[in-house]
Motif scaffolding. Structure first.
Motif, PDB file in Angstrom:
ATOM      1  N   LEU A  90       0.811  -1.221   0.000  1.00 34.48           N
ATOM      2  CA  LEU A  90       0.000   0.000   0.000  1.00 34.48           C
ATOM      3  C   LEU A  90       0.847   1.275   0.000  1.00 34.48           C
ATOM      4  O   LEU A  90       0.788   2.074  -0.941  1.00 34.48           O
ATOM      5  N   LEU A  91       1.662   1.458   1.040  1.00 34.08           N
ATOM      6  CA  LEU A  91       2.331   2.761   1.197  1.00 34.08           C
ATOM      7  C   LEU A  91       3.454   2.960   0.170  1.00 34.08           C
ATOM      8  O   LEU A  91       3.543   4.007  -0.479  1.00 34.08           O
ATOM      9  N   LEU A  92       4.318   1.961   0.010  1.00 36.54           N
ATOM     10  CA  LEU A  92       5.462   2.141  -0.898  1.00 36.54           C
ATOM     11  C   LEU A  92       5.026   2.301  -2.360  1.00 36.54           C
ATOM     12  O   LEU A  92       5.586   3.144  -3.080  1.00 36.54           O
ATOM     13  N   MET A  94       2.453   3.826  -3.382  1.00 37.10           N
ATOM     14  CA  MET A  94       2.000   5.222  -3.552  1.00 37.10           C
ATOM     15  C   MET A  94       3.205   6.157  -3.590  1.00 37.10           C
ATOM     16  O   MET A  94       3.272   7.062  -4.415  1.00 37.10           O
ATOM     17  N   ARG A  95       4.174   5.953  -2.664  1.00 39.60           N
ATOM     18  CA  ARG A  95       5.355   6.831  -2.657  1.00 39.60           C
ATOM     19  C   ARG A  95       6.086   6.752  -3.998  1.00 39.60           C
ATOM     20  O   ARG A  95       6.513   7.769  -4.542  1.00 39.60           O
ATOM     21  N   ARG A  96       6.222   5.540  -4.532  1.00 37.92           N
ATOM     22  CA  ARG A  96       6.951   5.407  -5.809  1.00 37.92           C
ATOM     23  C   ARG A  96       6.075   5.815  -6.988  1.00 37.92           C
ATOM     24  O   ARG A  96       6.516   6.507  -7.893  1.00 37.92           O
ATOM     25  N   ILE A 104       9.548  14.874   4.287  1.00 42.94           N
ATOM     26  CA  ILE A 104       9.947  15.901   5.262  1.00 42.94           C
ATOM     27  C   ILE A 104       9.374  15.527   6.627  1.00 42.94           C
ATOM     28  O   ILE A 104       8.158  15.328   6.768  1.00 42.94           O
ATOM     29  N   ARG A 105      10.256  15.435   7.625  1.00 48.94           N
ATOM     30  CA  ARG A 105       9.825  15.018   8.965  1.00 48.94           C
ATOM     31  C   ARG A 105      10.383  15.981  10.032  1.00 48.94           C
ATOM     32  O   ARG A 105      11.529  15.839  10.466  1.00 48.94           O
ATOM     33  N   PRO A 106       9.590  16.964  10.430  1.00 45.41           N
ATOM     34  CA  PRO A 106      10.067  17.890  11.463  1.00 45.41           C
ATOM     35  C   PRO A 106      10.001  17.264  12.869  1.00 45.41           C
ATOM     36  O   PRO A 106       9.135  16.414  13.122  1.00 45.41           O
TER      37      PRO A 106
END
Ligand code: GGG
Length: 357
Positions: A90-92, A94-96, A104-106
């Protein structure tokens, strides 16, 4: 008048619980911002969908999502399905599929939140991690041969492209220039051991850095960076690293700033050809799922990052300020921060703070 079409994918575990609160935050900010509105379309994709259909999303899932301005995502993971199946289902993709190469991770130590590290005050930790998001150690390149035999062979290949590496490093420097209180970029590799991909990364870092002579730079090995995140986190400003290293470093950054429940993440397609995806850093959290106690503030902060990406700066600031006020007043907090509030009580409080501005 801006109406944004948002795809909402709660996914699995506590994702189902925190996404409801992310939507509340968006509705709250729309209710007090002239001309801002959202059209939500929710997709039931994830592990339950996989059990029913054999897939985490339909074959045309990526094509369907292309029509949206952004994706609000909860979490993926199931106690009864191996993690490499859920993540790659699912997630990968979509990212690709949406070329979201810039993550970005503050991480910020808010007033009212206690760090597990002794002596750290509000604002002492204030860093932004740039994670390469579509290749590196997460590239699905490799295979297994002679499985289950004594001469089994397993190959897992890291993949670094010039385009992907330059893009994430340049994004980190450009962020420094744009938010001019950020003055230093730290690149993290393991180039003493990984003599191809990570030596290449170090070279590209030096090349891109030369375009930004006003920004201080530093290169650290990942083992040193992990130590320094714990003993001297205040030394970091903007950090750029490969997919796996930045994932691990951002979890350390989240816990030293008080809770995984506060860490948001933006998966950006910088060219804006495809939708970007916004999510909490935390996953499905099997230990607390279904209990209604997950902290939704990471998702609310992810909503602020989405508004920032849309260029809705006033709305983004309103949501960010609401999160900060929730944490500073400490009247409604979930158990990870020492309170007793449920996920929905915390989400209601964030929405109230957003409306009251
Ligand atoms: N909300 C983020 C999520 O579900 N994360 C699950 C996970 O395992 N992610 C791994 C990664 O982002 O690399």
């Amino acid at each position: 008048m801006a109406e944004y079409k948002l795809a909402v994918i709660p996914g699995d575990g506590v994702g189902l619980e925190v996404i409801v609160e992310g939507r509340k935050a968006l509705e709250a900010v729309a209710s007090v911002t002239d001309g801002l509105s959202f059209q939500f379309t929710e997709f039931p994709w994830g592990s339950a969908y996989y059990r029913e259909t054999g897939n985490f999303m339909p074959d045309d899932g990526i094509e369907t999502l292309k029509g949206f301005d952004s994706i609000l995502f909860g979490a993926v993971g199931d106690p009864n399905i191996p993690d490499h199946i859920t993540l790659h289902g699912l997630l990968l993709p979509m990212r690709r599929g949406f070329d979201q190469g810039v993550c970005i991770r503050p991480a910020y130590l808010y007033p009212g939140v206690e760090s597990p590290l002794a002596g750290k005050k509000a604002g002492d930790i204030d860093m932004v991690i740039f994670r390469e998001n579509t290749e590196g150690e997460y590239a699905p390149v490799g295979g297994r041969l002679y499985e289950g035999t004594a001469h089994e062979v397993v190959v897992q290949t890291n993949m670094f492209t010039r385009r992907g590496t330059e893009r994430i490093i340049r994004a980190a420097f450009e962020y420094c220039v744009r938010r001019n209180k950020k003055k230093k970029v730290t690149s993290v590799t393991k180039s003493n051991a990984q003599a191809f991909g990570m030596v290449f990364w170090d070279e590209v870092f030096r090349e891109v850095a030369a375009e930004f002579p006003q920004i201080e730079t530093e290169s650290l090995l990942v083992d040193r960076a992990c130590m320094d995140f714990v003993r001297w986190p205040e030394e970091f400003d903007v950090v750029v690293a490969s997919n796996l290293f930045a994932d691990i470093l951002s979890d350390i950054a989240a816990v030293v700033t008080g809770s995984m429940g506060l860490a948001p993440s933006a998966n950006i397609n910088p060219e804006r050809e495809y939708p970007s995806l916004f999510e909490p850093v935390h996953g499905a959290a099997f230990d607390i799922m279904g209990k209604g106690i997950a902290n939704p503030l990471a998702t609310v902060s992810a909503v602020a990052m989405m508004l920032d990406h849309f260029g809705e700066m006033e709305a983004a600031e309103r949501v960010d300020n609401a999160v900060a006020r929730c944490l500073q007043t400490r009247s409604v907090l979930t158990s990870d921060l020492g309170g007793t509030a449920s996920t929905s009580e915390m989400g209601d409080e964030a929405a109230r703070q957003i409306r009251e501005g």
